[in-house]
Design a protein around this motif. Structure first.
Motif, PDB file in Angstrom:
ATOM      1  N   LEU A 118       9.301  -1.780  18.677  1.00 34.28           N
ATOM      2  CA  LEU A 118       8.618  -2.568  19.705  1.00 34.28           C
ATOM      3  C   LEU A 118       9.495  -2.776  20.936  1.00 34.28           C
ATOM      4  N   HIS A 119      10.804  -2.940  20.735  1.00 42.90           N
ATOM      5  CA  HIS A 119      11.681  -3.147  21.892  1.00 42.90           C
ATOM      6  C   HIS A 119      11.694  -1.938  22.814  1.00 42.90           C
ATOM      7  N   GLU A 120      11.395  -0.736  22.284  1.00 44.68           N
ATOM      8  CA  GLU A 120      11.323   0.457  23.135  1.00 44.68           C
ATOM      9  C   GLU A 120      10.167   0.346  24.124  1.00 44.68           C
ATOM     10  N   VAL A 121       9.067  -0.243  23.675  1.00 44.50           N
ATOM     11  CA  VAL A 121       7.911  -0.429  24.555  1.00 44.50           C
ATOM     12  C   VAL A 121       8.214  -1.501  25.590  1.00 44.50           C
ATOM     13  N   VAL A 122       8.732  -2.632  25.128  1.00 41.90           N
ATOM     14  CA  VAL A 122       8.984  -3.784  26.009  1.00 41.90           C
ATOM     15  C   VAL A 122       9.999  -3.443  27.097  1.00 41.90           C
ATOM     16  N   THR A 123      10.990  -2.626  26.765  1.00 45.99           N
ATOM     17  CA  THR A 123      12.041  -2.313  27.739  1.00 45.99           C
ATOM     18  C   THR A 123      11.779  -1.025  28.515  1.00 45.99           C
ATOM     19  N   ALA A 124      10.708  -0.311  28.194  1.00 44.61           N
ATOM     20  CA  ALA A 124      10.389   0.931  28.902  1.00 44.61           C
ATOM     21  C   ALA A 124       9.881   0.626  30.312  1.00 44.61           C
ATOM     22  N   ARG A 125      10.006   1.598  31.176  1.00 40.95           N
ATOM     23  CA  ARG A 125       9.497   1.448  32.544  1.00 40.95           C
ATOM     24  C   ARG A 125       8.001   1.166  32.480  1.00 40.95           C
ATOM     25  N   ASP A 126       7.567   0.160  33.195  1.00 42.86           N
ATOM     26  CA  ASP A 126       6.169  -0.300  33.185  1.00 42.86           C
ATOM     27  C   ASP A 126       5.686  -0.655  31.786  1.00 42.86           C
ATOM     28  N   GLN A 127       6.615  -0.945  30.892  1.00 38.60           N
ATOM     29  CA  GLN A 127       6.320  -1.267  29.493  1.00 38.60           C
ATOM     30  C   GLN A 127       5.396  -0.221  28.861  1.00 38.60           C
ATOM     31  N   THR A 128       5.692   1.044  29.157  1.00 35.76           N
ATOM     32  CA  THR A 128       4.909   2.155  28.632  1.00 35.76           C
ATOM     33  C   THR A 128       5.833   3.184  28.002  1.00 35.76           C
ATOM     34  N   LEU A 129       5.632   3.416  26.716  1.00 37.87           N
ATOM     35  CA  LEU A 129       6.419   4.387  25.961  1.00 37.87           C
ATOM     36  C   LEU A 129       5.550   5.609  25.708  1.00 37.87           C
ATOM     37  N   ILE A 130       6.070   6.793  25.998  1.00 43.49           N
ATOM     38  CA  ILE A 130       5.331   8.042  25.786  1.00 43.49           C
ATOM     39  C   ILE A 130       6.056   8.834  24.723  1.00 43.49           C
ATOM     40  N   ARG A 131       5.322   9.232  23.690  1.00 41.64           N
ATOM     41  CA  ARG A 131       5.904   9.969  22.567  1.00 41.64           C
ATOM     42  C   ARG A 131       5.018  11.151  22.187  1.00 41.64           C
ATOM     43  N   ASN A 132       5.667  12.223  21.724  1.00 43.59           N
ATOM     44  CA  ASN A 132       4.926  13.335  21.137  1.00 43.59           C
ATOM     45  C   ASN A 132       4.421  12.932  19.763  1.00 43.59           C
TER      46      ASN A 132
END
Length: 149
Positions: free
Chosen positions: A113-127
């Protein structure tokens, strides 16, 4: 459920935030014969070594780049690693949504979850990954978090 979440926030002296997670995809493989993939997301939270299902989205029909409306409100504890798993299915029988083995898997991915919260624009993109296809051929999932105060 929200009452429980807000009670936990109060008990933890505000060291917990609520994050609303939403999902969208792109470049999904076409797993249907005469139409396009009918996608649905299932979200799991890791508790120890077990994955607990939190829920599922609505089905988006005939779309290789769906954007689901349903969101999931989860607790974000500061300085704690909370792991989640997203599994995307191509739904073939709308009367048996919960029968995941009866649907084709588009792919899955795990995230903290911290990857989402700290990502740019709170957006995580994954394959998305799926054993039935080569790496990079199962599409991409975009996980967006919206922190609630």
């Amino acid at each position: 459920m929200l009452a429980t979440i807000y009670k936990n926030i109060k008990d933890n002296n505000g060291l917990v935030n609520i994050v609303s997670l939403t999902f969208s995809g792109k470049d999904f493989p076409n797993l249907d014969t005469f139409t396009r993939t009918d996608g649905m997301v299932v979200l799991y939270a890791k508790n120890g070594t077990m994955w607990n299902m939190l829920g599922q989205t609505e089905v988006i029909m005939d779309n290789l780049a769906p954007a689901w409306v349903k969101s999931f409100e989860v607790q974000y504890h500061f300085e704690k690693c909370e792991n989640y798993k997203v599994v995307v299915y191509d739904i073939d029988d709308l009367n048996k949504l919960g029968n995941y083995t009866g649907h084709k898997k588009v792919g899955e991915c795990e995230f903290a979850l911290h990857e989402v919260v700290t990502a740019r624009d709170q957006t995580l993109i994954r394959n998305l990954e799926c054993d039935e296809r080569p790496a990079g051929k199962s599409g991409v999932i975009k996980i967006t978090g919206d922190e609630k105060s």
